[in-house]
Every structure is written in C-alpha cells, then in structure tokens.
Motif scaffolding. Structure first.
Motif, PDB file in Angstrom:
ATOM      1  N   SER A 255      -9.138  -0.984  75.490  1.00 59.40           N
ATOM      2  CA  SER A 255      -8.774  -1.479  74.159  1.00 59.40           C
ATOM      3  C   SER A 255      -7.623  -0.679  73.573  1.00 59.40           C
ATOM      4  O   SER A 255      -7.407   0.485  73.925  1.00 59.40           O
ATOM      5  N   ASN A 256      -6.901  -1.336  72.669  1.00 64.51           N
ATOM      6  CA  ASN A 256      -5.826  -0.702  71.914  1.00 64.51           C
ATOM      7  C   ASN A 256      -6.092  -0.880  70.429  1.00 64.51           C
ATOM      8  O   ASN A 256      -6.604  -1.922  69.996  1.00 64.51           O
ATOM      9  N   ALA A 257      -5.744   0.145  69.665  1.00 65.03           N
ATOM     10  CA  ALA A 257      -5.916   0.086  68.212  1.00 65.03           C
ATOM     11  C   ALA A 257      -4.688  -0.564  67.576  1.00 65.03           C
ATOM     12  O   ALA A 257      -3.557  -0.288  67.966  1.00 65.03           O
ATOM     13  N   VAL A 258      -4.930  -1.442  66.596  1.00 63.29           N
ATOM     14  CA  VAL A 258      -3.844  -2.121  65.884  1.00 63.29           C
ATOM     15  C   VAL A 258      -3.974  -1.788  64.404  1.00 63.29           C
ATOM     16  O   VAL A 258      -5.016  -2.046  63.788  1.00 63.29           O
ATOM     17  N   ALA A 259      -2.922  -1.200  63.849  1.00 60.58           N
ATOM     18  CA  ALA A 259      -2.938  -0.807  62.435  1.00 60.58           C
ATOM     19  C   ALA A 259      -2.421  -1.944  61.559  1.00 60.58           C
ATOM     20  O   ALA A 259      -1.617  -2.778  61.989  1.00 60.58           O
ATOM     21  N   GLY A 260      -2.885  -1.969  60.303  1.00 59.57           N
ATOM     22  CA  GLY A 260      -2.419  -2.958  59.345  1.00 59.57           C
ATOM     23  C   GLY A 260      -1.121  -2.527  58.684  1.00 59.57           C
ATOM     24  O   GLY A 260      -0.501  -1.524  59.057  1.00 59.57           O
ATOM     25  N   ALA A 261      -0.721  -3.278  57.659  1.00 62.15           N
ATOM     26  CA  ALA A 261       0.546  -3.014  56.984  1.00 62.15           C
ATOM     27  C   ALA A 261       0.568  -1.643  56.326  1.00 62.15           C
ATOM     28  O   ALA A 261       1.619  -0.998  56.225  1.00 62.15           O
ATOM     29  N   GLU A 262      -0.581  -1.160  55.899  1.00 61.10           N
ATOM     30  CA  GLU A 262      -0.643   0.126  55.209  1.00 61.10           C
ATOM     31  C   GLU A 262      -0.957   1.277  56.163  1.00 61.10           C
ATOM     32  O   GLU A 262      -1.210   2.408  55.734  1.00 61.10           O
ATOM     33  N   GLY A 263      -0.961   1.010  57.456  1.00 61.82           N
ATOM     34  CA  GLY A 263      -1.169   2.067  58.434  1.00 61.82           C
ATOM     35  C   GLY A 263      -2.618   2.335  58.775  1.00 61.82           C
ATOM     36  O   GLY A 263      -2.911   3.192  59.620  1.00 61.82           O
ATOM     37  N   GLU A 264      -3.544   1.638  58.133  1.00 61.47           N
ATOM     38  CA  GLU A 264      -4.950   1.838  58.440  1.00 61.47           C
ATOM     39  C   GLU A 264      -5.367   0.936  59.602  1.00 61.47           C
ATOM     40  O   GLU A 264      -4.803  -0.136  59.813  1.00 61.47           O
ATOM     41  N   LEU A 265      -6.377   1.402  60.345  1.00 65.52           N
ATOM     42  CA  LEU A 265      -6.852   0.618  61.483  1.00 65.52           C
ATOM     43  C   LEU A 265      -7.364  -0.730  61.006  1.00 65.52           C
ATOM     44  O   LEU A 265      -8.169  -0.818  60.081  1.00 65.52           O
ATOM     45  N   GLU A 266      -6.893  -1.772  61.671  1.00 63.59           N
ATOM     46  CA  GLU A 266      -7.298  -3.120  61.290  1.00 63.59           C
ATOM     47  C   GLU A 266      -8.081  -3.819  62.395  1.00 63.59           C
ATOM     48  O   GLU A 266      -9.098  -4.453  62.137  1.00 63.59           O
ATOM     49  N   ARG A 267      -7.616  -3.671  63.635  1.00 60.20           N
ATOM     50  CA  ARG A 267      -8.257  -4.374  64.742  1.00 60.20           C
ATOM     51  C   ARG A 267      -8.241  -3.496  65.991  1.00 60.20           C
ATOM     52  O   ARG A 267      -7.412  -2.599  66.133  1.00 60.20           O
ATOM     53  N   MET A 268      -9.153  -3.810  66.896  1.00 63.17           N
ATOM     54  CA  MET A 268      -9.126  -3.254  68.250  1.00 63.17           C
ATOM     55  C   MET A 268      -9.188  -4.433  69.201  1.00 63.17           C
ATOM     56  O   MET A 268     -10.129  -5.237  69.147  1.00 63.17           O
ATOM     57  N   ILE A 269      -8.167  -4.553  70.018  1.00 59.22           N
ATOM     58  CA  ILE A 269      -8.088  -5.683  70.935  1.00 59.22           C
ATOM     59  C   ILE A 269      -8.039  -5.159  72.364  1.00 59.22           C
ATOM     60  O   ILE A 269      -7.583  -4.039  72.616  1.00 59.22           O
ATOM     61  N   GLY A 270      -8.538  -5.967  73.287  1.00 57.02           N
ATOM     62  CA  GLY A 270      -8.513  -5.506  74.672  1.00 57.02           C
ATOM     63  C   GLY A 270      -9.185  -6.469  75.618  1.00 57.02           C
ATOM     64  O   GLY A 270      -9.348  -7.660  75.318  1.00 57.02           O
ATOM     65  N   VAL A 271      -9.593  -5.940  76.756  1.00 51.23           N
ATOM     66  CA  VAL A 271     -10.186  -6.765  77.808  1.00 51.23           C
ATOM     67  C   VAL A 271     -11.459  -6.104  78.327  1.00 51.23           C
ATOM     68  O   VAL A 271     -11.636  -4.883  78.247  1.00 51.23           O
ATOM     69  N   PHE A 272     -12.351  -6.949  78.864  1.00 58.00           N
ATOM     70  CA  PHE A 272     -13.529  -6.504  79.595  1.00 58.00           C
ATOM     71  C   PHE A 272     -13.326  -6.849  81.068  1.00 58.00           C
ATOM     72  O   PHE A 272     -12.823  -7.928  81.395  1.00 58.00           O
TER      73      PHE A 272
END
Length: 371
Positions: A115-132
């Motif tokens: 998984s990779n962490a994706v930050a929002g517009a304000e720099g806070e963590l918003e999503r974690m996307i990835g693969v199984f």
C-alpha cells in the motif's frame, strides 16, 4: 477500480483513453491475480474489487470497512499487522506486509498487501491504496521445497563420507556435515565460493587436475593423498570425483588410520620376511595362508607348495589332534604357547617351540591364526 463518471462538458476522448487504460490495468491485475483496495482513512470505508472480495471471503457488492478487513486477519498476525499499519499511517509511508486470513468457510489464505499513503490537500493522510496478492500456493510450494531440501540435507549429513557438490563453473554449491568435520571449518567458508578459493593451491595440484579432467571429460576419478591443513596438521584423504548433472560430486573420507595400518602391515611384513623364525598364518579351517622364507628353510616346503594346503601336512600322525584343541583356545582370544613335534617335507621330525595367537580384521573381529 472506480470508473470515472462522465460529466457535462467532459472531453469524450480523454474519457475513452481513461477507460482504455483502466481496462488494460484490470487485465494486468487479473493476469497477476492481484486484488486492489482503496481505504478512505477518514470514513474508514474500503473499496475492494471482485478479486479482493474473494480473497477475504466477503460478499460481492457489500459495503466494506477497515473493521471487516482486520476482522478476517488471523489472530496470530493481527497485532503485528495492526502495529505496522498504524506506523505507516502516522508516517504516511508505504507498507508491504504478509499475513494469514481466515475466511468464513474455515480456509486460511496467505496474503501480501502493498500500500501507499495518499495525502489530502492540507497534507494530512486521506487514503491508503494498494494491492493484495494471494501467495498461499507459493508459500505451500516453498514449504514443500524447504522440507525436501532439509530431507536431502539430512540424508547427506547422515552419510559417513564427506560430500561436496561443485557447479559447472567450479562454484561450491553444497557440502555435508561429514565433509565439514573433515575440513574442521564452518560451512560459510566453503559454500558459495569457487573451488579454488575454498581450497587454495588446489588448482595446480593433483586434486585440481583430477577435478578439471573429470569436468572436461565427464569421467570419474580417484585420488588418495596426504592433505596438509593451514594449521599444519595432516591427514590422508581418499577423494572420488563423479561428473553429475549439476557439475561434479566429490566424495571424501579420512583414510589416515587405514593408511597407517597399511604402513604398519608393510613394516610387519618386512619383519616377517626378515625374521629367523618360521612365521605363518592359517584360515579358521586350518588352511595355510602365509609362509615366510624361514618357514621354507625349517619345513622344506616353498611358499607355493605350502599356501593353500591344510596344516596337517606339518603334523606327525600322533599329533593330529593338536590344531583343533589349540585353535579353539585361540578363538576365545587366548595366546597359546606350547612345545610339540613337527614334520618336515622329507618326513623327518623335529622339536618345536610354538606360539599361536589370534589375528583380527580392522573391525576387531577374529579372522585367522598366526603362528
């Protein structure tokens, strides 16, 4: 993957390209048997594709939360994985981890998630996307291969002889416990190195020539030589080299004791030949086996005439009972010393002082009589 929805004024060409790219991505994921996820850490909702639903045993089309995902993780792995995920969230870092999943039907699958962490517009963590990635079968095969490798190693280590496997490029691929005991050094100093590095100086020595010839001509070879270790101690080794599908199979055994025994026997044989006493040996049935020059002089029989004939040719008729009774005592381990009368080839008799002793083979077992 979520498909973008067309909005009024959206460029149709861009949407078509995006749809085409998504199709190619899904095809690649299908071939690789990967599932995808998109975790909204704010709402705790997790979007899973069909393959991911199947991996976790979750009903298709049903909304999924992170609690549903973590609820499927095997309790043996849950604490570790939870800690790893928490650290990745705090550091907004990527994460690759492996764990077991218990599905409702009772089956256990082994998954790797990346998984990779994706930050929002304000720099806070918003999503974690990835693969199984379901690696259950891969891990099963790896476990079988490890078990087979361990079994093969156990067989090699149980061998009384040393064994070294050498690749076609003369890299040492494997060595068993017996060979390590002969070498008296750790496995790490030998395996993975070239044969010439593991055994310095052997390239131009008789051992190196034997191995090179066996590799080039695909013919077996044998060598007995005295090996000198760096610390100065010596041992006689018998080396047998056989071409194999993987390169060369080299068997070794310490024959120092046998070599010393041969030298001792040769020395003893020289003493027997030079002795002024008649010395001979007999098989358990009384057949003459050896006959020294002094025996020829005393009895008048040459070695060719005496060897293979019964001891009775040396006995007067009234002494025919002696061998059986004396042999019985010697078989019990006793050395028998006695005086008696013996007969020469010409029939003449003479008084003799005799010593009859047991002779043993290398295993310590009685093998013959010595006189």
């Amino acid at each position: 993957m979520r498909r973008q929805q067309a909005r009024p004024g959206t460029d149709a060409v861009l949407l078509a390209r995006a749809a085409e790219e998504e199709t190619r991505l899904n095809a690649a994921l299908s071939i690789a048997r990967l599932g995808t996820f998109d975790w909204n850490v704010r709402t705790n909702e997790v979007f899973l594709d069909e393959r991911s639903h199947e991996m976790f045993g979750l009903p298709s089309g049903q909304p999924v939360t992170a609690f549903d995902i973590f609820g499927r993780i095997d309790p043996r792995d849950l604490e570790r994985v939870s800690s790893e995920v928490q650290t990745a969230r705090e550091q907004q870092a990527s994460l690759e981890t492996e764990y077991r999943v218990r599905r409702p039907d009772g089956t256990i699958r082994t998954l790797v998630s990346i998984s990779n962490a994706v930050a929002g517009a304000e720099g806070e963590l918003e999503r974690m996307i990835g693969v199984f990635n379901d690696v259950t079968e891969r891990r099963r095969v790896e476990a079988l291969l490890r078990a087979e490798r361990d079994r093969s190693q156990d067989i090699l280590d149980s061998m009384g002889e040393g064994f070294v496997l050498v690749g076609p490029d003369f890299q040492v691929l494997d060595i068993n416990g017996a060979a390590l005991r002969i070498e008296d050094r750790p496995r790490e100093e030998i395996v993975g190195k070239s044969f010439w590095e593991a055994w310095p100086g052997s390239a131009e020595a008789e051992l190196g020539r034997l191995c090179k010839q066996a590799m080039a001509e695909r013919l077996p070879g044998r060598l007995v030589h005295e090996y000198v270790w760096p610390d100065g101690h010596k041992a006689w080794l018998e080396l047998r080299v056989y071409p194999s599908q993987d390169g060369l199979a080299l068997f070794m055994r310490d024959v120092t004791q046998q070599k010393q025994a041969q030298e001792a026997n040769a020395h003893l044989a020289a003493l027997v030949v030079a002795s002024g006493d008649a010395i001979m040996s007999f098989a358990p049935d009384g057949t003459i086996l050896t006959w020294n020059p002094s025996a020829e002089q005393v009895f008048g029989y040459s070695a060719a005439e005496a060897i293979g004939r019964p001891v009775s040719i040396l006995m007067p008729e009234d002494r025919a009972h002696e061998p059986a009774s004396n042999f019985a005592r010697v078989r019990q381990g006793e050395m028998v010393k006695f005086e008696s009368v013996r007969r020469r080839k010409d029939g003449s008799l003479f008084d003799a002082a005799l010593s009859l002793a047991p002779m043993r083979n290398p295993d310590g077992e009685f093998s013959k009589y010595g006189l």
